[in-house]
Design a protein around this motif. Sequence first.
Motif, PDB file in Angstrom:
ATOM      1  N   SER A 129       9.321 -11.182  -3.039  1.00  0.00           N
ATOM      2  CA  SER A 129      10.257 -11.046  -1.912  1.00  0.00           C
ATOM      3  C   SER A 129       9.528 -11.213  -0.587  1.00  0.00           C
ATOM      4  CB  SER A 129      10.952  -9.685  -1.978  1.00  0.00           C
ATOM      5  OG  SER A 129       9.993  -8.653  -1.735  1.00  0.00           O
ATOM      6  N   THR A 130      10.300 -11.272   0.518  1.00  0.00           N
ATOM      7  CA  THR A 130       9.715 -11.479   1.854  1.00  0.00           C
ATOM      8  C   THR A 130       9.032 -10.238   2.373  1.00  0.00           C
ATOM      9  OG1 THR A 130      11.857 -10.888   2.814  1.00  0.00           O
ATOM     10  CG2 THR A 130      11.426 -13.241   2.459  1.00  0.00           C
ATOM     11  N   ASP A 131       9.376  -9.057   1.818  1.00  0.00           N
ATOM     12  CA  ASP A 131       8.777  -7.801   2.297  1.00  0.00           C
ATOM     13  C   ASP A 131       7.422  -7.517   1.658  1.00  0.00           C
ATOM     14  OD1 ASP A 131      11.011  -7.404   3.807  1.00  0.00           O
ATOM     15  OD2 ASP A 131      12.023  -6.181   2.262  1.00  0.00           O
ATOM     16  N   SER A 132       6.946  -8.398   0.794  1.00  0.00           N
ATOM     17  CA  SER A 132       5.707  -8.118   0.039  1.00  0.00           C
ATOM     18  C   SER A 132       4.498  -7.980   0.937  1.00  0.00           C
ATOM     19  CB  SER A 132       5.463  -9.221  -1.002  1.00  0.00           C
ATOM     20  OG  SER A 132       5.319 -10.483  -0.348  1.00  0.00           O
ATOM     21  N   THR A 133       4.450  -8.708   2.060  1.00  0.00           N
ATOM     22  CA  THR A 133       3.281  -8.626   2.947  1.00  0.00           C
ATOM     23  C   THR A 133       3.125  -7.228   3.523  1.00  0.00           C
ATOM     24  OG1 THR A 133       3.578 -10.946   3.534  1.00  0.00           O
ATOM     25  CG2 THR A 133       2.190  -9.611   4.988  1.00  0.00           C
ATOM     26  N   ASP A 134       4.217  -6.620   3.991  1.00  0.00           N
ATOM     27  CA  ASP A 134       4.148  -5.248   4.531  1.00  0.00           C
ATOM     28  C   ASP A 134       3.758  -4.248   3.442  1.00  0.00           C
ATOM     29  OD1 ASP A 134       4.911  -6.219   6.981  1.00  0.00           O
ATOM     30  OD2 ASP A 134       7.056  -5.855   6.636  1.00  0.00           O
ATOM     31  N   LYS A 135       4.295  -4.458   2.262  1.00  0.00           N
ATOM     32  CA  LYS A 135       3.976  -3.533   1.173  1.00  0.00           C
ATOM     33  C   LYS A 135       2.498  -3.609   0.788  1.00  0.00           C
ATOM     34  CE  LYS A 135       8.047  -1.773   0.597  1.00  0.00           C
ATOM     35  NZ  LYS A 135       8.275  -0.342   0.865  1.00  0.00           N
ATOM     36  N   VAL A 136       1.940  -4.834   0.773  1.00  0.00           N
ATOM     37  CA  VAL A 136       0.514  -4.986   0.460  1.00  0.00           C
ATOM     38  C   VAL A 136      -0.328  -4.275   1.503  1.00  0.00           C
ATOM     39  CG1 VAL A 136      -1.385  -6.644   0.329  1.00  0.00           C
ATOM     40  CG2 VAL A 136       0.769  -7.117  -0.846  1.00  0.00           C
ATOM     41  N   LYS A 137       0.053  -4.379   2.750  1.00  0.00           N
ATOM     42  CA  LYS A 137      -0.684  -3.686   3.815  1.00  0.00           C
ATOM     43  C   LYS A 137      -0.641  -2.174   3.612  1.00  0.00           C
ATOM     44  CE  LYS A 137      -0.942  -3.328   8.855  1.00  0.00           C
ATOM     45  NZ  LYS A 137      -0.340  -3.741  10.153  1.00  0.00           N
ATOM     46  N   THR A 138       0.535  -1.673   3.232  1.00  0.00           N
ATOM     47  CA  THR A 138       0.668  -0.222   2.984  1.00  0.00           C
ATOM     48  C   THR A 138      -0.213   0.221   1.815  1.00  0.00           C
ATOM     49  OG1 THR A 138       2.949  -0.304   3.779  1.00  0.00           O
ATOM     50  CG2 THR A 138       2.308   1.616   2.471  1.00  0.00           C
ATOM     51  N   VAL A 139      -0.198  -0.592   0.766  1.00  0.00           N
ATOM     52  CA  VAL A 139      -1.029  -0.261  -0.405  1.00  0.00           C
ATOM     53  C   VAL A 139      -2.501  -0.223  -0.021  1.00  0.00           C
ATOM     54  CG1 VAL A 139      -1.832  -1.107  -2.645  1.00  0.00           C
ATOM     55  CG2 VAL A 139       0.609  -1.085  -2.124  1.00  0.00           C
ATOM     56  N   ASN A 140      -2.946  -1.195   0.766  1.00  0.00           N
ATOM     57  CA  ASN A 140      -4.354  -1.218   1.180  1.00  0.00           C
ATOM     58  C   ASN A 140      -4.726   0.019   1.996  1.00  0.00           C
ATOM     59  OD1 ASN A 140      -5.032  -3.613  -0.062  1.00  0.00           O
ATOM     60  ND2 ASN A 140      -4.399  -4.882   1.686  1.00  0.00           N
ATOM     61  N   GLU A 141      -3.817   0.424   2.894  1.00  0.00           N
ATOM     62  CA  GLU A 141      -4.093   1.617   3.702  1.00  0.00           C
ATOM     63  C   GLU A 141      -4.224   2.859   2.814  1.00  0.00           C
ATOM     64  OE1 GLU A 141      -0.893   1.720   6.433  1.00  0.00           O
ATOM     65  OE2 GLU A 141      -1.741   0.191   7.782  1.00  0.00           O
ATOM     66  N   ARG A 142      -3.278   2.976   1.905  1.00  0.00           N
ATOM     67  CA  ARG A 142      -3.312   4.162   1.032  1.00  0.00           C
ATOM     68  C   ARG A 142      -4.501   4.123   0.058  1.00  0.00           C
ATOM     69  NH1 ARG A 142       3.200   4.927  -0.180  1.00  0.00           N
ATOM     70  NH2 ARG A 142       3.699   5.732   1.917  1.00  0.00           N
ATOM     71  N   ALA A 143      -4.872   2.950  -0.381  1.00  0.00           N
ATOM     72  CA  ALA A 143      -6.053   2.831  -1.243  1.00  0.00           C
ATOM     73  C   ALA A 143      -7.316   3.224  -0.490  1.00  0.00           C
ATOM     74  CB  ALA A 143      -6.171   1.402  -1.770  1.00  0.00           C
ATOM     75  N   THR A 144      -7.359   2.830   0.814  1.00  0.00           N
ATOM     76  CA  THR A 144      -8.516   3.205   1.630  1.00  0.00           C
ATOM     77  C   THR A 144      -8.587   4.724   1.790  1.00  0.00           C
ATOM     78  OG1 THR A 144      -8.378   1.124   2.839  1.00  0.00           O
ATOM     79  CG2 THR A 144      -9.638   2.906   3.868  1.00  0.00           C
ATOM     80  N   LEU A 145      -7.421   5.351   2.074  1.00  0.00           N
ATOM     81  CA  LEU A 145      -7.396   6.816   2.188  1.00  0.00           C
ATOM     82  C   LEU A 145      -7.857   7.481   0.886  1.00  0.00           C
ATOM     83  CD1 LEU A 145      -4.049   7.434   4.147  1.00  0.00           C
ATOM     84  CD2 LEU A 145      -6.371   7.951   4.931  1.00  0.00           C
ATOM     85  N   PHE A 146      -7.367   6.931  -0.225  1.00  0.00           N
ATOM     86  CA  PHE A 146      -7.744   7.504  -1.526  1.00  0.00           C
ATOM     87  C   PHE A 146      -9.251   7.373  -1.769  1.00  0.00           C
ATOM     88  CE2 PHE A 146      -8.262   7.375  -6.150  1.00  0.00           C
ATOM     89  CZ  PHE A 146      -7.588   8.530  -6.511  1.00  0.00           C
ATOM     90  N   ARG A 147      -9.824   6.204  -1.413  1.00  0.00           N
ATOM     91  CA  ARG A 147     -11.262   5.998  -1.601  1.00  0.00           C
ATOM     92  C   ARG A 147     -12.073   6.963  -0.733  1.00  0.00           C
ATOM     93  NH1 ARG A 147     -11.301   1.182  -0.362  1.00  0.00           N
ATOM     94  NH2 ARG A 147     -12.147   1.250   1.747  1.00  0.00           N
ATOM     95  N   ILE A 148     -11.628   7.144   0.543  1.00  0.00           N
ATOM     96  CA  ILE A 148     -12.340   8.071   1.442  1.00  0.00           C
ATOM     97  C   ILE A 148     -12.283   9.493   0.902  1.00  0.00           C
ATOM     98  CG2 ILE A 148     -12.285   9.109   3.739  1.00  0.00           C
ATOM     99  CD1 ILE A 148     -11.268   6.395   4.784  1.00  0.00           C
ATOM    100  N   THR A 149     -11.102   9.898   0.449  1.00  0.00           N
ATOM    101  CA  THR A 149     -10.951  11.260  -0.096  1.00  0.00           C
ATOM    102  C   THR A 149     -11.781  11.443  -1.364  1.00  0.00           C
ATOM    103  OG1 THR A 149      -8.679  11.209   0.730  1.00  0.00           O
ATOM    104  CG2 THR A 149      -9.259  12.996  -0.740  1.00  0.00           C
ATOM    105  N   SER A 150     -11.803  10.414  -2.216  1.00  0.00           N
ATOM    106  CA  SER A 150     -12.593  10.498  -3.448  1.00  0.00           C
ATOM    107  C   SER A 150     -14.079  10.632  -3.139  1.00  0.00           C
ATOM    108  CB  SER A 150     -12.352   9.254  -4.312  1.00  0.00           C
ATOM    109  OG  SER A 150     -11.005   9.148  -4.673  1.00  0.00           O
ATOM    110  N   ASN A 151     -14.556   9.846  -2.160  1.00  0.00           N
ATOM    111  CA  ASN A 151     -15.969   9.958  -1.773  1.00  0.00           C
ATOM    112  C   ASN A 151     -16.290  11.348  -1.240  1.00  0.00           C
ATOM    113  OD1 ASN A 151     -16.591   7.345  -2.511  1.00  0.00           O
ATOM    114  ND2 ASN A 151     -16.142   6.488  -0.488  1.00  0.00           N
ATOM    115  N   ALA A 152     -15.339  11.890  -0.441  1.00  0.00           N
ATOM    116  CA  ALA A 152     -15.549  13.251   0.072  1.00  0.00           C
ATOM    117  C   ALA A 152     -15.619  14.259  -1.069  1.00  0.00           C
ATOM    118  CB  ALA A 152     -14.422  13.614   1.042  1.00  0.00           C
TER     119      ALA A 152
END
Length: 721
Positions: free
Chosen positions: A162-185
Amino acid sequence: YSEHSAAGWLFKWTNYLKGYQRRWFVLSNGLLSYYRTQAEMAHTCRGTIPLATAHIEVGDTCHLVLTSGGRSYHLKATSEGECQRWVSALQQAKANATLLIHHSDDSGDEAPVPQEDRALTQGVLKTLASKLDDLSTCNELIGKHGAALQRSLSELEDLRGSTDSTDKVKTVNERATLFRITSNAMINACRDFLDVAESHSRRWQKALQHEREQRHHLEETIEQLAKQHNSLERAWRENPSSYTDVEHSQEGDASDENDEAEFFDAMEESPAFITVTTDTVISKLCSSQYNIELYLKYVTFPQALRKTRRSRIPDKPNYSLNLWSIMKNCIGKDLSKIPMPVNFNEPLSMLQRLTEDLEYSELLDRAARCDSSLEQLCLVAAFSVSSYSTTVHRTAKPFNPLLGETYELDRLEEYGYRSICEQVSHHPPAAAHHVTSQRGWTLWQHITIDSKFRGKYISVVPLGNIHLQFHSSGNHYVWSKVTSTVHNIIVGKLWIDQSGDIDIVNTTTKDTCRLKFSPYSYFSREVPRKVTGVVEDRESTAHYILSGTWDDKMESSKIVDSSQGCGGSEGKQKTVYQTLQPKLLWKKYPLPDNAENMHFFSSLALTLNEPEEGVAPTDSRLRPDQRLMEAGLWDEANGQKQRLEERQRLERKRREAQANQALEEGEKHDSVSSGQDIEGYNPLWFEKRTDDRTGESTYTYRGGYWEAKDRQDWSQCPDIF
C-alpha cells in the motif's frame, strides 16, 4: 556464545593411539570444562582448565593450544569461524577471570575489622539494590518497546504494497532503534550487577565459611568437654584413690603442661583427637568459673586413663633373595602349600590382617546412629572399601596361621569393641572372626583363602561372607570380598590390585549396593584403583551414587533425578543420574613416619603384634617365628618356622589316624559329626552352624573366650607353639 559463557563440540588430542577425540566443552566463570557427552554434565567432568592462569595460543587450520599448570591441551574446531569464536570467548573469559583475581587480591585475605566490614557490606548491598532497580526499569522498557515493535511489524505486514508502507517502515525503524538501545542498557546493567556481585562473592564466602568453622569448632569443644566430664566423673566414682596421686603429682607443673594439653575422646565420631589450649578454652568457655575448673581438671587426667600403644617396630632388614628360584616349580599350586621363607612375609599373621579390617570401625559407629537404612548402607559400603586401603603398598605375604591359632584385639577403652579370631582349618586355610561393639553393632565372618600362583602374578580369592548386624534397628548386612592380585612376581616392582564386585545386601530391608572395583589397565583413562557403586532400595530405585578409590577415599552423592542417556552396550540405554554435591564418607589416614621401613604398616598395624599380658597361649603375638622376624632375626625366624610347620604336619597325621580308626570301627564319634573338619579338628571358640538367613554353613562364635581370659583359665588351649 557470550562474553561470559560458551558451549559446544571441540576435538581434543588424547594420545597417539586414539588421536583427537570429540568432547563437549563448556566455558563458565573463567573455567573451561570438558565432558565426553552432554549427558555427562550431570555427573562426570573429565577435566577443568582455569583460564586465569592459562596461555592461549592459536595454531594453524582450526587448531588452538591451552597451556595451564605445566600441561598443554591441543584442541581443534570444525571450521575457522568456529575456532575464532572460541578464541574470542576464551580470551574474554581469561580477561574477566584475571580482573576478578586482582579485585580479590586487593580485598586482602585477612578478615576486616567488624565495623569496617559492616560498612563495606552495607555499601555493596546498596550498590546491588541500585543496580537491581536499573534492571527492573530496563526490563519494563524492553517489554514496552518490544510490544510496540511487534505491533508495528504486524501492521507493516498488513499494509505491504500500500501507499502508507513508507511511513510504517519509518515507524518500525524508530521502534527497533528504541528496542536496541533499551536492550543494550539492559545488557550493561546486567554486566554491572554481575561484576559487583562476583567481585565481592569471594569475600562473603570466606567470611561465611569462617563463621561456620568457628561455630562448628565451638560446638565440638563443648561436646568434648561434656563427654569427658561424664566419663571422668564415672571413673572417679569407680576408683577415686587411683586418681588422687596423679592429681597431686601434676599439680605443681600444671601450668606448663596446659599449653600443649591434648583432649582425647573415644566416643567422638572423628578418628583424630582435638587439641585445645588453655587460652582457647578460656576465651570460648569463660561464661562460668566452673568451665575453667573443669578444663584444668581434664588436662590432668586423660594421660592416666588411656593406654599408650607403640608407634614403631624395628626397621625391615635389607635382605635379598631370588624369588624365582623358589617359585618356578610352584606354578598353578595353592599358595598356602608352598614352603616360603619369612623373607617374603610381613610380621603379622592372616588373623591379624583380618582384624586390621577394623581400622575404620568409626564408620560402623556412625552407621549405628543412622535413622535411614539407605544412609547406613552408604557407610557400610565405605567400611567394606576401607579394609583395602592398607594393602596398596603391602605386597608381602602374612604368616599362615597354625591350626588352632587365635588372635584377640581388645579395644574397649579406645574404640568400644573386642575382636577374636581363630584358625578353624589348615587345608584349605580358613579363619573365623567375631567382633562385638558397645557402640551398637556386631560383625562376624568365616573366610577361606584360595590363592594360586600363575607365573607372573599371584591371585588371592577370599571365599565366604561377612555379616554385620546393628543392635537398635536389627539391620543385617551381608557381603563378600574381592580378588587381590600381586603382579610382577618375576620381573619388575611388585604391585597389588583389587578387582571384582562386592554386593552388599541388607537382608532386613532388602536394600542393596553393588560396588565395582575397576582393575588397573595401562591404557585406561579411568582413575587408578577406582571404585563406583549405586545404593538401591528394595524396589531397585537408586538413591545414592558412591565413588572414590580404595586407597584414598569414598564419597556419596544423593540422587535427585535420573534420565535415560545413550551409549549403553548391547542396545541398552545408560541411566544418567543428577545428584547433589558429593559428601565425604571415608578418608584414609596418613601412614606413620618411616612407614616405608616398617613394612608400610598403618598406625593400627604397628600395634597388632605388640606383646600383651593375659592373652591365650595360642595368640599370634606369641608365635616365635613371627616375633623373631619382627625383631629382624630372619635366619632364626626361618628355623622356627620350619620347626612349627613340621610339628603341625605330625599333629595332623595323628588326628587323621585317629579319625580313620574311628571310621574303621564302624562308629563315627559325635564330636566329628558336630563340627570337626576332615582333619578331625574341633575349633575351641567357634562352631559350625547353618545361617538362618543365607542358608550357608559357617563357623560362628560359641562364646567363652573373654570369660576364660577373665579367669585366666586356658587349660583347654592346645600347645601349638
